[in-house]
Write a protein that holds these residues in place. Structure first.
Motif, mmCIF file in Angstrom:
data_model
loop_
_atom_site.group_PDB
_atom_site.id
_atom_site.type_symbol
_atom_site.label_atom_id
_atom_site.label_comp_id
_atom_site.label_asym_id
_atom_site.label_seq_id
_atom_site.Cartn_x
_atom_site.Cartn_y
_atom_site.Cartn_z
ATOM 1 N N GLU A 72 -17.387 16.684 -40.795
ATOM 2 C CA GLU A 72 -17.910 15.947 -39.645
ATOM 3 C C GLU A 72 -16.926 14.838 -39.280
ATOM 4 N N ASP A 73 -16.833 14.581 -37.995
ATOM 5 C CA ASP A 73 -16.013 13.491 -37.477
ATOM 6 C C ASP A 73 -16.875 12.753 -36.459
ATOM 7 N N ILE A 74 -17.420 11.628 -36.864
ATOM 8 C CA ILE A 74 -18.352 10.861 -36.038
ATOM 9 C C ILE A 74 -17.780 9.461 -35.875
ATOM 10 N N ARG A 75 -17.468 9.102 -34.647
ATOM 11 C CA ARG A 75 -16.845 7.805 -34.430
ATOM 12 C C ARG A 75 -17.316 7.175 -33.120
ATOM 13 N N PRO A 76 -17.595 5.858 -33.149
ATOM 14 C CA PRO A 76 -17.904 5.151 -31.906
ATOM 15 C C PRO A 76 -16.642 4.991 -31.056
ATOM 16 N N GLN A 77 -16.827 4.961 -29.749
ATOM 17 C CA GLN A 77 -15.718 4.728 -28.847
ATOM 18 C C GLN A 77 -16.228 4.010 -27.592
ATOM 19 N N GLU A 78 -15.284 3.382 -26.894
ATOM 20 C CA GLU A 78 -15.597 2.620 -25.690
ATOM 21 C C GLU A 78 -16.733 1.624 -25.937
ATOM 22 N N VAL A 79 -16.637 0.909 -27.059
ATOM 23 C CA VAL A 79 -17.666 -0.059 -27.435
ATOM 24 C C VAL A 79 -17.455 -1.349 -26.640
ATOM 25 N N GLU A 80 -18.518 -1.837 -26.015
ATOM 26 C CA GLU A 80 -18.453 -3.056 -25.221
ATOM 27 C C GLU A 80 -19.553 -4.022 -25.660
ATOM 28 N N PHE A 81 -19.201 -5.311 -25.638
ATOM 29 C CA PHE A 81 -20.143 -6.366 -25.990
ATOM 30 C C PHE A 81 -20.296 -7.313 -24.798
ATOM 31 N N LYS A 82 -21.517 -7.739 -24.559
ATOM 32 C CA LYS A 82 -21.783 -8.666 -23.460
ATOM 33 C C LYS A 82 -22.747 -9.733 -23.946
ATOM 34 N N VAL A 83 -22.413 -10.987 -23.651
ATOM 35 C CA VAL A 83 -23.255 -12.097 -24.068
ATOM 36 C C VAL A 83 -24.392 -12.288 -23.060
ATOM 37 N N LEU A 84 -25.627 -12.297 -23.571
ATOM 38 C CA LEU A 84 -26.815 -12.588 -22.781
ATOM 39 C C LEU A 84 -27.486 -13.829 -23.379
ATOM 40 N N ASP A 85 -28.622 -14.219 -22.843
ATOM 41 C CA ASP A 85 -29.322 -15.385 -23.373
ATOM 42 C C ASP A 85 -29.900 -15.059 -24.745
ATOM 43 N N ASP A 86 -29.400 -15.751 -25.760
ATOM 44 C CA ASP A 86 -29.864 -15.634 -27.148
ATOM 45 C C ASP A 86 -29.668 -14.254 -27.760
ATOM 46 N N LYS A 87 -28.794 -13.453 -27.192
ATOM 47 C CA LYS A 87 -28.513 -12.147 -27.782
ATOM 48 C C LYS A 87 -27.204 -11.597 -27.233
ATOM 49 N N SER A 115 -25.553 -7.878 -26.162
ATOM 50 C CA SER A 115 -25.807 -6.448 -25.948
ATOM 51 C C SER A 115 -24.599 -5.653 -26.435
ATOM 52 N N VAL A 116 -24.874 -4.500 -27.017
ATOM 53 C CA VAL A 116 -23.841 -3.602 -27.532
ATOM 54 C C VAL A 116 -24.080 -2.229 -26.900
ATOM 55 N N GLN A 117 -23.031 -1.669 -26.340
ATOM 56 C CA GLN A 117 -23.168 -0.318 -25.814
ATOM 57 C C GLN A 117 -21.848 0.422 -25.948
ATOM 58 N N GLY A 118 -21.960 1.726 -26.004
ATOM 59 C CA GLY A 118 -20.777 2.567 -26.152
ATOM 60 C C GLY A 118 -21.225 4.012 -26.256
ATOM 61 N N GLU A 119 -20.395 4.814 -26.868
ATOM 62 C CA GLU A 119 -20.759 6.209 -27.058
ATOM 63 C C GLU A 119 -20.246 6.692 -28.404
ATOM 64 N N ILE A 120 -20.914 7.707 -28.909
ATOM 65 C CA ILE A 120 -20.526 8.340 -30.169
ATOM 66 C C ILE A 120 -19.944 9.710 -29.854
ATOM 67 N N LYS A 121 -18.733 9.947 -30.340
ATOM 68 C CA LYS A 121 -18.150 11.283 -30.267
ATOM 69 C C LYS A 121 -18.398 11.941 -31.618
ATOM 70 N N ALA A 122 -19.170 13.026 -31.606
ATOM 71 C CA ALA A 122 -19.583 13.670 -32.856
ATOM 72 C C ALA A 122 -19.112 15.121 -32.877
ATOM 73 N N PHE A 123 -18.363 15.458 -33.907
ATOM 74 C CA PHE A 123 -17.909 16.833 -34.134
ATOM 75 C C PHE A 123 -18.271 17.221 -35.552
ATOM 76 N N PHE A 170 -24.991 5.123 -26.814
ATOM 77 C CA PHE A 170 -25.852 4.275 -27.634
ATOM 78 C C PHE A 170 -25.848 2.870 -27.052
ATOM 79 N N SER A 171 -26.881 2.130 -27.355
ATOM 80 C CA SER A 171 -26.974 0.744 -26.901
ATOM 81 C C SER A 171 -27.958 0.007 -27.789
ATOM 82 N N GLY A 172 -27.890 -1.301 -27.744
ATOM 83 C CA GLY A 172 -28.787 -2.132 -28.532
ATOM 84 C C GLY A 172 -28.422 -3.591 -28.350
ATOM 85 N N VAL A 173 -29.104 -4.451 -29.096
ATOM 86 C CA VAL A 173 -28.836 -5.890 -29.004
ATOM 87 C C VAL A 173 -28.763 -6.485 -30.399
#
Length: 520
Positions: free
Chosen positions: A194-209, A211-219, A240-243
């Motif tokens: 298996e080759d599972i890796r995050p890519q194009e990961v971006e972070f953005k500052v919001l009020d008190d948190k 945000s994290v978003q990007g994508e997983i390339k899974a083979f 994927f995304s989250g805070v």
């Protein structure tokens, strides 16, 4: 009389060190695994277990985790298998200036990984790993911003634009996703690779948190559970995304966040019908989080007394100011020609690449970046005796990231990643490689300022005051202001403005300024 001070949080690099270590070991293939005929895939990752800090010295304990996939040749049928292993290391580094209790961060690069077969039951593993250590500390610049006083005193301020440290911490972001095998694929017996890796990961500052978003390339490649035990492969991309909760931050602040995969777990589970068709994976991203706030503050820059002798005691302070936020992309293209003796390409199964920055230097209005892309391509061939092949190439690149106004006193953290990697066969023995390389950096200018630390207050020098005229006409010199004249004659600025019918402090060289000293 009391100085009013404000704590401005700043980070600074206390010390750093780097080293390159060579690891070499012979690893036996476990008894539960079949004999190896040919290696086709390998990868390596470093995990740091312990960082022990003493005076001027750091001990780093960790391990190289590696995985291989290999073909087997039993009963006239070519099969695939995989195995994992590790090599532990402990490295002592001299790091002048570091002290017990300091927090030392460790980053790493696998510069080279060579895995070969000694025989069908033993692997030779050789690797070169670079370790980069840094000790960054938070410091509070206690800066005088105002003055409480109950007697005549003059003071002035100046404005600073700074980037103050708001948050500096380590954190964990968890990515838990699943992939269901398409309906036309057979069920899963066991995973081979298996080759599972995050890519194009971006972070953005919001009020008190954050945000994290990007994508997983899974083979992944797996062995089916049918009688044929055929080798199947599947590749997909999942968003994927989250805070991350982070108090005391607000939208618009500046994130400086780097990440690496700390842990990874993969398993097979049944679908709704009870058939093993779902692959789940759980990734733990370790985040190094820094968040800066752009502030405009007014600090005390000078004082003088009217009835008392007041002297400012200054100290040196270092601040940072955001110079620019820069990002850029460049396209990379190359051809990969298979070596003599390699089997020709029938179908490309999977391609992956890692971007490695070898060096970067400040140039006029930019950052010159040099590095390589380490490419690995897995393919099917027409050769029944060697149905799988691997092609590797190290592709150099050079790119200048635009950063207008940058100079040698600026500091920055460079982030680099690769996206949109596409490898296609243009001939049976030749592959076309295209990718986009992305670079980002916030550039900070370092400002060395004199700030007021304390005030010395004394009774006036009567002899000095007695020598000053009670009334005079002063001819302003080049670069002088009413402040300079008032300080020389112990006269309030407001009094000078009133006597000379002025609304601001500015004067020109040669201007005649009326001095009228009040009786003490």
């Amino acid at each position: 009389m009391e100085l009013i001070k404000k704590n401005i949080h700043m980070d600074r690099l206390k010390c750093k060190a780097s080293t390159q270590i060579t690891l070499e070991d012979d690893i036996n293939i476990s008894d539960s695994r079949p004999d190896a005929a040919m290696l086709i895939l390998n990868r390596g990752n470093v995990s740091i277990d312990e960082v022990k800090v003493t005076t001027d010295n750091v001990a780093v304990k960790g391990k190289l985790d590696f995985s291989v996939a290999y073909t087997t040749d039993g009963g006239g049928r070519i099969d695939l298998n995989g195995m994992d292993g590790q090599i532990s290391f402990t490295e002592q580094l001299n790091m002048e200036g570091v002290e017990s209790g300091d927090n030392v961060g460790v980053k790493w690069e696998v510069e080279d990984l060579t895995i070969s077969l000694i025989n069908s039951r033993k692997l030779s593993v050789q690797s070169i790993i670079s370790l980069y250590l840094s000790c960054e500390v938070l410091s509070d610049e206690e800066t005088a911003v105002d003055l409480y006083h109950d007697e005549p005193i003059e003071y002035r301020k100046k404005t600073l634009d700074i980037a103050a440290m708001t948050v500096k911490k380590k954190d964990i972001f968890r990515i838990k996703e699943e992939v269901e095998i398409p309906g036309s694929f057979p069920n899963i017996s066991d995973l081979i690779w298996e080759d599972i890796r995050p890519q194009e990961v971006e972070f953005k500052v919001l009020d008190d948190k954050i945000s994290v978003q990007g994508e997983i390339k899974a083979f992944f490649m797996y062995r089916s559970d049918g009688e044929e035990k055929e080798i199947c492969h599947h590749e997909t991309i999942l968003p994927f995304s989250g805070v991350i909760e982070c108090a005391e931050i607000n939208e618009g602040m500046i994130p400086e966040i780097s990440w690496l995969i700390k842990e990874k777990a993969t398993e097979i589970r049944p679908d709704f019908d009870g058939e093993d068709r779902i692959v789940t994976f759980d990734l733990l991203m370790e985040l190094d989080v820094c968040v800066y706030k752009e502030e405009r503050i007014d600090i005390l820059s000078d004082v003088y007394g009217v009835n008392k002798e007041v002297t400012a005691v200054e100290k040196d302070a270092l601040f940072r100011r955001l110079k620019c936020r820069s990002s850029g992309k460049t396209k990379m293209g190359d051809h990969l020609v298979l070596a003599d003796g390699q089997t020709p390409v029938k179908k490309i199964l999977h391609s992956s690449g890692t971007l490695q920055v070898i060096g970067h230097d400040i140039v006029e209005d930019g950052v010159d970046i040099e590095g390589v892309v380490n490419l690995q391509v897995l393919y099917e061939s027409n050769d029944e005796n060697a149905p799988y092949g691997i092609a590797n190439k190290m592709i150099p690149f050079n790119y200048t990231l635009n950063a207008e106004g940058i100079n040698v006193d600026c500091v920055y953290r460079l982030q680099a990643e690769m996206e949109q990697l596409v490898v296609s066969a243009i001939e049976p023995m030749e592959l076309d490689v295209k990718a986009v390389l992305c670079f980002r950096s916030n550039i900070y200018e370092q400002m060395y300022e004199k700030i007021i630390d304390s005030l010395n207050i004394a009774e006036p020098d009567l002899d000095k005051l007695g020598d000053l005229p009670g009334i005079a006409v002063y001819i302003a010199g080049p670069g002088e202001s009413l402040w300079d004249i008032g300080k020389r004659y112990y006269i309030p600025i407001s009094q000078l403005k009133e006597a000379n019918d002025k609304t601001d402090d500015e004067v020109k060289a040669g201007d005649k300024i009326l001095i009228v000293k009040n009786a003490q």
